[in-house]
Design a protein around this motif. Sequence first.
Motif, PDB file in Angstrom:
ATOM      1  N   VAL A  34       5.490  -3.076  31.310  1.00  0.00           N
ATOM      2  CA  VAL A  34       6.676  -3.959  30.862  1.00  0.00           C
ATOM      3  C   VAL A  34       6.041  -4.513  29.565  1.00  0.00           C
ATOM      4  O   VAL A  34       4.955  -4.232  29.176  1.00  0.00           O
ATOM      5  N   ARG A  35       6.938  -5.264  29.072  1.00  0.00           N
ATOM      6  CA  ARG A  35       6.334  -5.828  27.553  1.00  0.00           C
ATOM      7  C   ARG A  35       5.180  -6.438  27.520  1.00  0.00           C
ATOM      8  O   ARG A  35       4.382  -6.512  26.674  1.00  0.00           O
ATOM      9  N   ALA A  36       4.934  -7.392  28.698  1.00  0.00           N
ATOM     10  CA  ALA A  36       3.515  -8.133  28.780  1.00  0.00           C
ATOM     11  C   ALA A  36       2.378  -7.035  28.917  1.00  0.00           C
ATOM     12  O   ALA A  36       1.168  -7.266  28.119  1.00  0.00           O
ATOM     13  N   ASP A  37       2.465  -6.037  29.369  1.00  0.00           N
ATOM     14  CA  ASP A  37       1.709  -4.724  29.354  1.00  0.00           C
ATOM     15  C   ASP A  37       1.421  -4.234  28.001  1.00  0.00           C
ATOM     16  O   ASP A  37       0.335  -3.789  27.372  1.00  0.00           O
ATOM     17  N   LEU A  38       2.508  -4.033  27.264  1.00  0.00           N
ATOM     18  CA  LEU A  38       2.631  -3.639  25.847  1.00  0.00           C
ATOM     19  C   LEU A  38       1.503  -4.684  24.991  1.00  0.00           C
ATOM     20  O   LEU A  38       0.849  -4.202  24.287  1.00  0.00           O
ATOM     21  N   ASP A  39       1.861  -5.943  25.367  1.00  0.00           N
ATOM     22  CA  ASP A  39       1.291  -7.022  24.288  1.00  0.00           C
ATOM     23  C   ASP A  39      -0.427  -6.619  24.812  1.00  0.00           C
ATOM     24  O   ASP A  39      -0.984  -6.820  23.826  1.00  0.00           O
ATOM     25  N   GLU A  40      -0.611  -6.660  26.015  1.00  0.00           N
ATOM     26  CA  GLU A  40      -1.905  -6.518  26.267  1.00  0.00           C
ATOM     27  C   GLU A  40      -2.687  -5.144  25.709  1.00  0.00           C
ATOM     28  O   GLU A  40      -3.940  -5.183  25.188  1.00  0.00           O
ATOM     29  N   ILE A  41      -1.978  -4.309  25.699  1.00  0.00           N
ATOM     30  CA  ILE A  41      -2.609  -2.940  25.145  1.00  0.00           C
ATOM     31  C   ILE A  41      -2.859  -3.050  23.442  1.00  0.00           C
ATOM     32  O   ILE A  41      -3.751  -2.682  23.024  1.00  0.00           O
ATOM     33  N   ARG A  42      -1.800  -3.752  23.025  1.00  0.00           N
ATOM     34  CA  ARG A  42      -1.979  -3.851  21.513  1.00  0.00           C
ATOM     35  C   ARG A  42      -3.179  -4.763  21.243  1.00  0.00           C
ATOM     36  O   ARG A  42      -3.982  -4.770  20.243  1.00  0.00           O
ATOM     37  N   ARG A  43      -3.343  -5.790  22.172  1.00  0.00           N
ATOM     38  CA  ARG A  43      -4.469  -6.740  21.865  1.00  0.00           C
ATOM     39  C   ARG A  43      -5.775  -6.011  22.172  1.00  0.00           C
ATOM     40  O   ARG A  43      -6.870  -6.039  21.376  1.00  0.00           O
ATOM     41  N   GLU A  44      -5.813  -5.059  23.075  1.00  0.00           N
ATOM     42  CA  GLU A  44      -7.187  -4.170  23.434  1.00  0.00           C
ATOM     43  C   GLU A  44      -7.340  -3.183  22.267  1.00  0.00           C
ATOM     44  O   GLU A  44      -8.613  -3.011  22.052  1.00  0.00           O
ATOM     45  N   ALA A  45      -6.403  -2.911  21.616  1.00  0.00           N
ATOM     46  CA  ALA A  45      -6.636  -2.038  20.331  1.00  0.00           C
ATOM     47  C   ALA A  45      -6.876  -2.958  19.129  1.00  0.00           C
ATOM     48  O   ALA A  45      -7.138  -2.407  18.121  1.00  0.00           O
ATOM     49  N   GLY A  46      -7.000  -4.216  19.303  1.00  0.00           N
ATOM     50  CA  GLY A  46      -7.412  -5.023  18.054  1.00  0.00           C
ATOM     51  C   GLY A  46      -5.909  -5.279  17.298  1.00  0.00           C
ATOM     52  O   GLY A  46      -6.326  -5.668  16.112  1.00  0.00           O
ATOM     53  N   GLU A  47      -4.885  -5.291  17.888  1.00  0.00           N
ATOM     54  CA  GLU A  47      -3.744  -5.246  16.887  1.00  0.00           C
ATOM     55  C   GLU A  47      -2.932  -6.648  17.807  1.00  0.00           C
ATOM     56  O   GLU A  47      -2.821  -6.703  19.066  1.00  0.00           O
ATOM     57  N   ARG A  48      -2.421  -7.536  17.278  1.00  0.00           N
ATOM     58  CA  ARG A  48      -1.420  -8.441  17.655  1.00  0.00           C
ATOM     59  C   ARG A  48      -0.239  -7.822  18.330  1.00  0.00           C
ATOM     60  O   ARG A  48       0.290  -7.100  17.764  1.00  0.00           O
ATOM     61  N   PRO A  49       0.114  -8.734  19.618  1.00  0.00           N
ATOM     62  CA  PRO A  49       1.601  -8.439  19.961  1.00  0.00           C
ATOM     63  C   PRO A  49       2.589  -9.051  19.135  1.00  0.00           C
ATOM     64  O   PRO A  49       2.414  -9.921  18.199  1.00  0.00           O
ATOM     65  N   TRP A  50       3.664  -8.311  18.978  1.00  0.00           N
ATOM     66  CA  TRP A  50       4.595  -8.789  18.040  1.00  0.00           C
ATOM     67  C   TRP A  50       4.953 -10.218  18.206  1.00  0.00           C
ATOM     68  O   TRP A  50       5.476 -11.030  17.081  1.00  0.00           O
ATOM     69  N   SER A  51       5.097 -10.897  19.431  1.00  0.00           N
ATOM     70  CA  SER A  51       5.209 -12.282  19.397  1.00  0.00           C
ATOM     71  C   SER A  51       4.471 -13.202  18.674  1.00  0.00           C
ATOM     72  O   SER A  51       4.703 -14.222  18.305  1.00  0.00           O
TER      73      SER A  51
END
Length: 554
Positions: free
Chosen positions: A522-539
């Motif tokens: 779900v979107r919360a997972d996408l946000d966490e995956i981006r954080r783990e890659a050193g990239e900010r979630p879109w929010s």
Amino acid sequence: MSSFRLTEEQLILVNSTIQKSDNVLVHNCLTRTAQESKLFPILPYLDMVMIDSYYRWPDLLRKVAAVMSPEDLGHRVREVSTTFSRIHSWSSLAYYLNGRAMLIRNGLLRPEDNLEDLWFMVDFHQRVTRTYNRASGNHWMLDAGDIAQIHEERQLQVFEADAFEADAALKTASQRFAAAATQYNFLIHCESRSGLASSGPYQLGGQRLMHVRDFLNMTECGLSWMDGVGTDLPFANLSMVLITDGVGIEITDWGTAYTTPEAYQDKVIGVGLYTSDVLTDRYVPVGMGSRKELVDTFDELTLAVNRATRELYSKFASMDNQQMVEAGIATYLRAPVDLTMIAGVYDHTEWDYVDDRTRRLWEIYNEEYSYDAYVDKFATLSGLRGGQSEYYLHPITYGVWRRGGRVGDLPAPGRSGEFVPGDVLRDHDYSLRVNPGGLSDSTGSWSLPPKTGALTVSSGRLTEDELNAAARAFSSPLHTAPWRHLDEASVKWRHDDPEVDAMYRYAQERSRLLAGRGSSLVRADLDEIRREAGERPWSEVSAAGPVTPMGVVS
């Protein structure tokens, strides 16, 4: 010859489809922007291609239907970007219906003529496009309030997760490419939007939206004047994923994205780039290894586009007026051509000419007459030959009058489409096909140079025979059971089904951040995956600065 007889059920569907196509056409003529041509005689080729499509499309598409069902085709074009895009999924029926109406008004056809052709075109189009639009459930974007949500979650999650945050360098590079590619593509297609497409928008929370912009036929393709043009462009089709914040977006049946505010570029917060075509079943990332790679890719593509634009202007400068009209006819006639390529039955000689029955009208459809005929038939509906009952109100023109403050008299009681008279059911006094002998009944010519170059797809530059062979050999689990039937409603209730998970993993194979993640995201997972890659979630990207309140789309 077929023993076809029109049923009442078919008659009702045909006439309602004619009216809906009419509504979409008039709506876009009256409410959309236009770009005037200074190079091509657009109105002559636009009027005449509608007539040409009436004589030619039924048999060209019967050749496709003989080897692939309309549903098979719809599943194929939904997964990738092809020239059977939003505008062409509309025009592949609309041009035929418009040509029919023009011939009727010219006294060359009765409304009840060639009803087997008419039914075939309506039935084929309904089945292809309803499958193509499976995710949204809307056959026409007008019914969806001008949004075109084609893609399904498994693809959208990849687009959302993998897009790079648009810093100054990426924003500048992507904007330069988009501007250059738009003008180049407009030129490729004889100053028309035939090679530009958009889909979306899709919600990402807050005021964030994501949409996709396609640039098609950018190098050697089926258009003969593209032989030798743009050969240092590695892809014919490119798709830009854009994530915006504080922008209203609408996408019409003509495939054009309109934004509020119109100048939205400073509100782009994320960008991605992909290619796809008739021989792919998913989007292939282009320059998506890192943000720097993507910036460099956009810069290289922009330089290649600028070189190709000069090459193409040089070619068009050598054409006379007749060749320019023929090129325009060829461009629009090819609206459904990718369906023949998908089916592996493409033959350029069946497309590259103007039918003799169309050419007999050449002198009539000069620029002056064509302009007046087009505006009268498709916008103002003021001609007596297009009139209906004196009591008739056209739903679009009346709506414009009503919302415009009811200034002046009511609009004329005209209609662009021509209904099939119900009394045909009493005696079935009608011809069946415009070409009783099939494709061989259509003969013609043109003065353009013949097509000799390659056809560019993501796997390389192929000959026509190589393309057809590859298309006939093509297969994908996305297009066969059980994945073919796993739509958004299935995923909603069965996301933990092993087949659903396998399908998502297949869609994620080329993703830089989601590979192997499966169907439970779900979107919360996408946000966490981006954080783990050193990239900010879109929010968090949009929260980093002030956002202008979203305007209201008119």
